[in-house]
Design a protein around this motif. Structure first.
Motif, PDB file in Angstrom:
ATOM      1  N   LYS A 129       0.832  -1.398  -0.262  1.00  0.00           N
ATOM      2  CA  LYS A 129      -0.222  -0.591   0.468  1.00  0.00           C
ATOM      3  C   LYS A 129       0.240   1.592   0.111  1.00  0.00           C
ATOM      4  O   LYS A 129       0.933   1.836  -0.938  1.00  0.00           O
ATOM      5  CB  LYS A 129      -0.617   0.161   1.637  1.00  0.00           C
ATOM      6  N   LEU A 130       1.577   1.047   0.625  1.00  0.00           N
ATOM      7  CA  LEU A 130       2.728   2.051   0.773  1.00  0.00           C
ATOM      8  C   LEU A 130       3.375   1.982  -0.117  1.00  0.00           C
ATOM      9  O   LEU A 130       3.744   3.890  -1.050  1.00  0.00           O
ATOM     10  CB  LEU A 130       3.047   2.328   2.076  1.00  0.00           C
ATOM     11  N   MET A 131       4.097   1.267  -1.163  1.00  0.00           N
ATOM     12  CA  MET A 131       4.588   1.839  -2.263  1.00  0.00           C
ATOM     13  C   MET A 131       3.827   2.346  -2.830  1.00  0.00           C
ATOM     14  O   MET A 131       4.266   3.110  -4.177  1.00  0.00           O
ATOM     15  CB  MET A 131       5.276   0.411  -3.043  1.00  0.00           C
ATOM     16  N   ARG A 132       2.742   1.427  -3.282  1.00  0.00           N
ATOM     17  CA  ARG A 132       1.549   2.157  -3.991  1.00  0.00           C
ATOM     18  C   ARG A 132       2.072   3.478  -4.698  1.00  0.00           C
ATOM     19  O   ARG A 132       1.258   4.461  -5.269  1.00  0.00           O
ATOM     20  CB  ARG A 132       0.330   1.561  -4.306  1.00  0.00           C
ATOM     21  N   ALA A 133       1.594   4.455  -3.168  1.00  0.00           N
ATOM     22  CA  ALA A 133       1.331   5.704  -2.217  1.00  0.00           C
ATOM     23  C   ALA A 133       2.471   6.455  -2.797  1.00  0.00           C
ATOM     24  O   ALA A 133       1.944   7.157  -3.140  1.00  0.00           O
ATOM     25  CB  ALA A 133       0.630   5.975  -0.637  1.00  0.00           C
ATOM     26  N   PHE A 134       3.205   5.537  -2.970  1.00  0.00           N
ATOM     27  CA  PHE A 134       4.619   6.814  -3.405  1.00  0.00           C
ATOM     28  C   PHE A 134       4.683   6.374  -4.451  1.00  0.00           C
ATOM     29  O   PHE A 134       6.118   7.335  -5.084  1.00  0.00           O
ATOM     30  CB  PHE A 134       5.474   5.862  -2.264  1.00  0.00           C
ATOM     31  N   GLY A 135       4.196   5.704  -5.408  1.00  0.00           N
ATOM     32  CA  GLY A 135       4.149   6.048  -7.043  1.00  0.00           C
ATOM     33  C   GLY A 135       4.866   4.708  -7.240  1.00  0.00           C
ATOM     34  O   GLY A 135       6.137   4.395  -8.215  1.00  0.00           O
ATOM     35  N   LEU A 136       4.974   3.693  -6.660  1.00  0.00           N
ATOM     36  CA  LEU A 136       6.458   2.825  -6.469  1.00  0.00           C
ATOM     37  C   LEU A 136       5.205   0.986  -7.037  1.00  0.00           C
ATOM     38  O   LEU A 136       5.563  -0.200  -6.923  1.00  0.00           O
ATOM     39  CB  LEU A 136       6.787   2.609  -5.552  1.00  0.00           C
ATOM     40  N   ASP A 137       4.109   1.207  -7.476  1.00  0.00           N
ATOM     41  CA  ASP A 137       3.425   0.816  -7.848  1.00  0.00           C
ATOM     42  C   ASP A 137       3.743  -1.023  -9.014  1.00  0.00           C
ATOM     43  O   ASP A 137       3.313  -1.778  -8.867  1.00  0.00           O
ATOM     44  CB  ASP A 137       1.938   0.767  -8.348  1.00  0.00           C
ATOM     45  N   ASN A 138       4.453  -0.095 -10.045  1.00  0.00           N
ATOM     46  CA  ASN A 138       5.069  -1.697 -11.089  1.00  0.00           C
ATOM     47  C   ASN A 138       6.196  -2.640 -10.510  1.00  0.00           C
ATOM     48  O   ASN A 138       6.343  -3.118 -10.920  1.00  0.00           O
ATOM     49  CB  ASN A 138       5.286  -0.841 -11.855  1.00  0.00           C
ATOM     50  N   VAL A 139       7.055  -2.103  -9.107  1.00  0.00           N
ATOM     51  CA  VAL A 139       8.318  -2.354  -8.944  1.00  0.00           C
ATOM     52  C   VAL A 139       8.053  -3.068  -7.704  1.00  0.00           C
ATOM     53  O   VAL A 139       9.377  -3.718  -6.954  1.00  0.00           O
ATOM     54  CB  VAL A 139       9.545  -1.436  -8.994  1.00  0.00           C
ATOM     55  N   PHE A 140       7.150  -3.582  -7.061  1.00  0.00           N
ATOM     56  CA  PHE A 140       7.027  -4.592  -6.088  1.00  0.00           C
ATOM     57  C   PHE A 140       7.854  -5.904  -5.868  1.00  0.00           C
ATOM     58  O   PHE A 140       8.496  -6.203  -5.510  1.00  0.00           O
ATOM     59  CB  PHE A 140       5.764  -5.289  -6.016  1.00  0.00           C
ATOM     60  N   TYR A 141       8.539  -6.718  -7.219  1.00  0.00           N
ATOM     61  CA  TYR A 141       8.996  -7.916  -7.231  1.00  0.00           C
ATOM     62  C   TYR A 141      10.380  -7.651  -8.118  1.00  0.00           C
ATOM     63  O   TYR A 141      10.753  -8.675  -8.301  1.00  0.00           O
ATOM     64  CB  TYR A 141       7.822  -8.815  -8.284  1.00  0.00           C
ATOM     65  N   SER A 142      10.444  -6.161  -8.063  1.00  0.00           N
ATOM     66  CA  SER A 142      12.654  -6.041  -9.252  1.00  0.00           C
ATOM     67  C   SER A 142      13.408  -6.122  -8.098  1.00  0.00           C
ATOM     68  O   SER A 142      13.085  -5.363  -6.956  1.00  0.00           O
ATOM     69  CB  SER A 142      11.861  -4.697  -9.228  1.00  0.00           C
ATOM     70  N   ARG A 143      14.516  -6.066  -8.245  1.00  0.00           N
ATOM     71  CA  ARG A 143      15.367  -5.650  -7.320  1.00  0.00           C
ATOM     72  C   ARG A 143      15.530  -4.752  -7.074  1.00  0.00           C
ATOM     73  O   ARG A 143      15.833  -3.645  -7.567  1.00  0.00           O
ATOM     74  CB  ARG A 143      16.459  -6.819  -7.965  1.00  0.00           C
ATOM     75  N   ILE A 144      15.733  -4.380  -5.885  1.00  0.00           N
ATOM     76  CA  ILE A 144      16.500  -3.326  -5.293  1.00  0.00           C
ATOM     77  C   ILE A 144      17.526  -2.512  -6.255  1.00  0.00           C
ATOM     78  O   ILE A 144      17.784  -1.747  -6.332  1.00  0.00           O
ATOM     79  CB  ILE A 144      17.072  -2.621  -3.750  1.00  0.00           C
ATOM     80  N   SER A 145      18.447  -3.786  -6.031  1.00  0.00           N
ATOM     81  CA  SER A 145      20.009  -3.268  -7.684  1.00  0.00           C
ATOM     82  C   SER A 145      19.180  -2.520  -8.622  1.00  0.00           C
ATOM     83  O   SER A 145      19.948  -1.909  -9.230  1.00  0.00           O
ATOM     84  CB  SER A 145      20.523  -4.379  -7.435  1.00  0.00           C
TER      85      SER A 145
END
Ligand SMILES: Nc1ncnc2c1ncn2[C@@H]1O[C@H](COP(=O)(O)OP(=O)(O)OP(=O)(O)O)[C@@H](O)[C@H]1O
Length: 262
Positions: A122-138
């Motif tokens: 939910k917080l990622m979505r609210a901060f515009g990070l909806d498409n990268v939940f399962y992407s590596r942080i690198s």
């Protein structure tokens, strides 16, 4: 409001040396609930050292630290569940996906992993990070990593938040959102300790500004109070005046002339 009187943090004559070098030279400070403290000072003034002592990441100090009314003792971890921290230099586990990392940090703070994951999304979505939940942080840009750090510091709904240069890499829209998040958090009774060199942001968001110079507090008050005590107008100018810095043009000129030497 009553909650404004509650003491969250109290430092009494806090001193810290690195070897023979005195870094903090007697800090006295009482912070009450709901305050946004802008903790500023020149490079090397001792800001990060103060935050590390409060977080128990550094030891061997003199004086007293009280957090949530309890004197800090070594090996004391319980109080950390009520604290969030965005460090100056983010050390994220780059090989994890954003959701793996956030669920993991949520668990470290005692959260149920499923709840941590749902909240992180939910917080990622609210901060515009909806498409990268399962992407590596690198694979993330600097600003995206910073957003993950900010989310990880807030996931467990801490009472006291330490932010060390939290805006680094954030774009202008995200800075606006984050400033608003901070003021709404403070209005709901959270206490925020904000350390940064970006003076115009500190000026706008802080309810109280503390200026550290050479390990000592040299100014403490709201921006309006500091302005009354100073001939200067902006926080940047007050900062320069109180830290005795008025030679930036000469220094820049010297630097450029050296650059241009062949
Ligand atoms: N682990 C360490 N060992 C030795 N000296 C240290 C250590 N950490 C910090 N210092 C010294 O303590 C002083 C204060 O450092 P600190 O990182 O607290 O400053 P700061 O106010 O956060 O600066 P900046 O704005 O550059 O982040 C500096 O002179 C630094 O060199």
């Amino acid at each position: 409001m009553l909650h404004n009187e509650e003491v969250v943090l109290a430092l009494r004559d806090l001193r810290k040396n690195y070897g023979a070098k005195p870094v903090l030279q007697g800090i006295d400070l009482t912070v009450t609930r709901g305050q946004i403290i802008g903790y500023i000072g020149p490079n090397g003034a001792g800001k990060s050292t103060t935050i590390k002592l409060l977080l128990g990441l550094e030891e061997n100090y003199q004086g007293e630290i009280q957090i949530f009314g309890q004197t800090l003792k070594s090996g004391d971890y319980e109080y950390k569940r009520k604290i969030g921290y965005v460090p100056e230099i983010a050390e994220l586990y780059d090989n994890l996906t954003a959701i793996e990392y956030l669920t993991f940090t949520g668990e470290l703070y005692g959260m149920d992993p499923e709840k941590a994951e749902i909240k992180a999304k939910k917080l990622m979505r609210a901060f515009g990070l909806d498409n990268v939940f399962y992407s590596r942080i690198s694979s993330f840009s600097k600003g995206m990593k910073q957003k993950v750090m900010i989310i990880s510091s807030l996931l467990h709904d801490p009472e006291l938040l330490f932010l060390d240069e939290p805006l680094s890499g954030l774009d202008a829209n995200s800075v606006m959102i984050f400033k608003e998040i901070l003021s709404q958090l403070a209005a709901s009774g959270k206490t925020i300790f904000y350390s940064s060199h970006i003076m115009d942001v500190v000026e706008k968001i802080s309810s109280r500004i503390i200026l550290l110079n050479g390990g000592k507090i040299v100014a403490d008050g709201s921006f309006e109070q500091l302005k009354e005590q100073s001939a200067e107008g902006s926080l940047e100018q007050i900062f320069n005046q109180l830290t005795g810095f008025d030679e930036f043009r000469d220094l820049a000129g010297e630097f450029v002339s050296i650059v241009r030497e062949v």
